[in-house]
Scaffold this motif. Structure first.
Motif, PDB file in Angstrom:
ATOM      1  N   ARG A  65       1.873   4.314  -0.283  1.00 62.01           N
ATOM      2  CA  ARG A  65       1.499   6.086  -0.282  1.00 62.01           C
ATOM      3  C   ARG A  65       1.677   7.057   0.595  1.00 62.01           C
ATOM      4  O   ARG A  65       2.456   6.940   1.033  1.00 62.01           O
ATOM      5  CB  ARG A  65      -0.100   5.732   0.917  1.00 62.01           C
ATOM      6  N   SER A 125       3.421  -2.648   6.688  1.00 61.56           N
ATOM      7  CA  SER A 125       1.936  -1.007   6.175  1.00 61.56           C
ATOM      8  C   SER A 125       3.610  -0.555   6.421  1.00 61.56           C
ATOM      9  O   SER A 125       3.812   1.184   5.209  1.00 61.56           O
ATOM     10  CB  SER A 125       1.142  -0.830   6.797  1.00 61.56           C
ATOM     11  N   ASN A 130       3.774   9.832  -3.902  1.00 59.65           N
ATOM     12  CA  ASN A 130       2.346   9.519  -3.410  1.00 59.65           C
ATOM     13  C   ASN A 130       2.615   8.387  -5.049  1.00 59.65           C
ATOM     14  O   ASN A 130       4.301   7.745  -5.560  1.00 59.65           O
ATOM     15  CB  ASN A 130       1.024  10.369  -4.291  1.00 59.65           C
ATOM     16  N   ASN A 131       1.566   6.892  -5.026  1.00 61.44           N
ATOM     17  CA  ASN A 131       2.243   6.226  -5.790  1.00 61.44           C
ATOM     18  C   ASN A 131       1.755   5.939  -7.066  1.00 61.44           C
ATOM     19  O   ASN A 131       2.757   4.919  -7.870  1.00 61.44           O
ATOM     20  CB  ASN A 131       0.547   4.844  -5.335  1.00 61.44           C
ATOM     21  N   ASN A 141       0.596  -1.345   0.399  1.00 60.84           N
ATOM     22  CA  ASN A 141       0.249  -0.236  -0.280  1.00 60.84           C
ATOM     23  C   ASN A 141       0.244   1.171   0.075  1.00 60.84           C
ATOM     24  O   ASN A 141       0.948   2.021   0.763  1.00 60.84           O
ATOM     25  CB  ASN A 141      -1.024   0.173   1.127  1.00 60.84           C
ATOM     26  N   ASP A 143       3.335   9.766   2.661  1.00 58.19           N
ATOM     27  CA  ASP A 143       3.775  10.052   4.383  1.00 58.19           C
ATOM     28  C   ASP A 143       2.157  11.924   4.725  1.00 58.19           C
ATOM     29  O   ASP A 143       2.814  13.161   4.323  1.00 58.19           O
ATOM     30  CB  ASP A 143       4.610   9.956   4.561  1.00 58.19           C
ATOM     31  N   THR A 144       1.570  11.888   4.772  1.00 62.70           N
ATOM     32  CA  THR A 144       0.669  12.898   5.490  1.00 62.70           C
ATOM     33  C   THR A 144       0.760  13.518   6.570  1.00 62.70           C
ATOM     34  O   THR A 144       0.685  14.586   6.969  1.00 62.70           O
ATOM     35  CB  THR A 144      -0.885  12.947   5.377  1.00 62.70           C
TER      36      THR A 144
END
Length: 320
Positions: A133, A174, A146-147, A131, A135-136
């Protein structure tokens, strides 16, 4: 288990009340291939020593949470660049991801280095999360890869702390798919050379050892399957020219810093980020001092200086 040196670090993610703790003391998930035919059986002998401070200004989350209690182990060997968790230090920004710790560069949109510990407790049966994604939790206004950032680039989304080293739980696995743990890595480097070394390290842990790992990259410009590039994602992400890794392997036990000596198994490699790389990681062996010269970092800084001066000049000759 590990013996911490004196730590003070500002943790980015505060999940529980902060307490100050002072401790005394002087690539992705893949097949578990056994690559132990590389040379002779290494001899490890305990050696005591006084550790120096491994990092600066460290504060830890509430140690009553057992899942966080060993987070300092990831920096046991030291903070190579003196990274700090202050936004003014944007290109050497310290991030604690609980399962590994890194120095992040806002300018390059990738880690400078990532440091982690591998013990038997880290290797379980959790599947590969896959997954990828952003890092917010990066500071406001910082670009978040992003991906899709690597799509069509010819480079793999290369893990620093690999998925396969964090299979104890879904959460642990994850965490390795956060994009600030990722660099543009030539596919053959990632899928063969790097994977073989990762598998070697996990095999050693399964045989009753523990490992301390620091991985990083430096320079600009690498060659993926689509050719040479200096950046990807419309210039937002740097393509490093070299990838390096330092691994310290010791038998499972206590007081880890004091058990690292001149006979400890120490692996250092520096590879070009080039798709023509050979699959045998031992073709790229170097010394820790070679990596320090290339990066300007102070690796293994938690060890006594006299010991550093000896082991950082040694090149690994193989061992299983």
């Amino acid at each position: 288990m590990r013996q911490p040196s004196i730590f003070e670090m500002n943790y980015k993610k505060i999940l529980s009340p902060i307490i100050a703790i002072f401790l005394c003391g002087s690539c992705q998930q893949s097949q578990q291939t056994d690559f132990n035919s590389y040379g002779h059986q290494a001899t490890l002998s305990p050696k005591s020593g006084t550790a120096s401070a491994a990092s600066k200004d460290i504060q830890l989350p509430d140690s009553s949470n057992a899942d966080l209690a060993d987070s300092t182990d990831h920096l046991l060997l030291g903070n190579p660049s003196g990274a700090t968790a202050v936004t003014e230090n944007a290109d050497n920004y310290l991030i604690d991801h609980k399962y590994y710790i890194e120095s992040y560069s806002r300018t390059k949109a990738e880690p400078n280095w990532v440091s982690w510990h591998i013990g038997a407790e880290d290797l379980g049966h959790a599947g590969r999360s896959n997954n990828f994604r952003p890092d917010t939790d990066l500071p406001q206004g910082w670009y978040e890869a992003n991906n899709t950032s690597y799509r069509g680039s010819g480079f793999d989304k290369g893990h620093n702390c690999p998925s396969g080293d964090r299979t104890s739980s879904t959460a642990a696995n994850s965490s390795t798919f956060l994009m600030d743990n990722i660099i543009p890595q030539a596919p053959n480097n990632n899928q063969h050379t790097w994977e073989h070394l990762e598998s070697y390290c996990r095999t050693q842990v399964k045989r009753g050892n523990e490992a301390y790992v620091i991985m990083g990259s430096y320079g600009t410009g690498g060659t993926g399957k689509n050719g040479y590039f200096e950046t990807i994602d419309d210039g937002r992400i740097n393509v490093p020219s070299h990838l390096w890794k330092v691994v310290v392997i010791i038998p499972e036990g206590d007081d880890d810093l004091q058990r690292i000596g001149t006979d400890t198994r120490l692996i250092a490699i520096d590879t070009p980020n080039d798709n023509s790389i050979t699959p045998n990681w031992m073709n790229y062996l170097c010394t820790v001092r070679d990596i320090e010269k290339a990066t300007g970092y102070d690796l293994l800084s938690a060890l006594p200086k006299a010991l550093q001066d000896r082991i950082e000049l040694k090149k690994f000759k193989g061992g299983n």
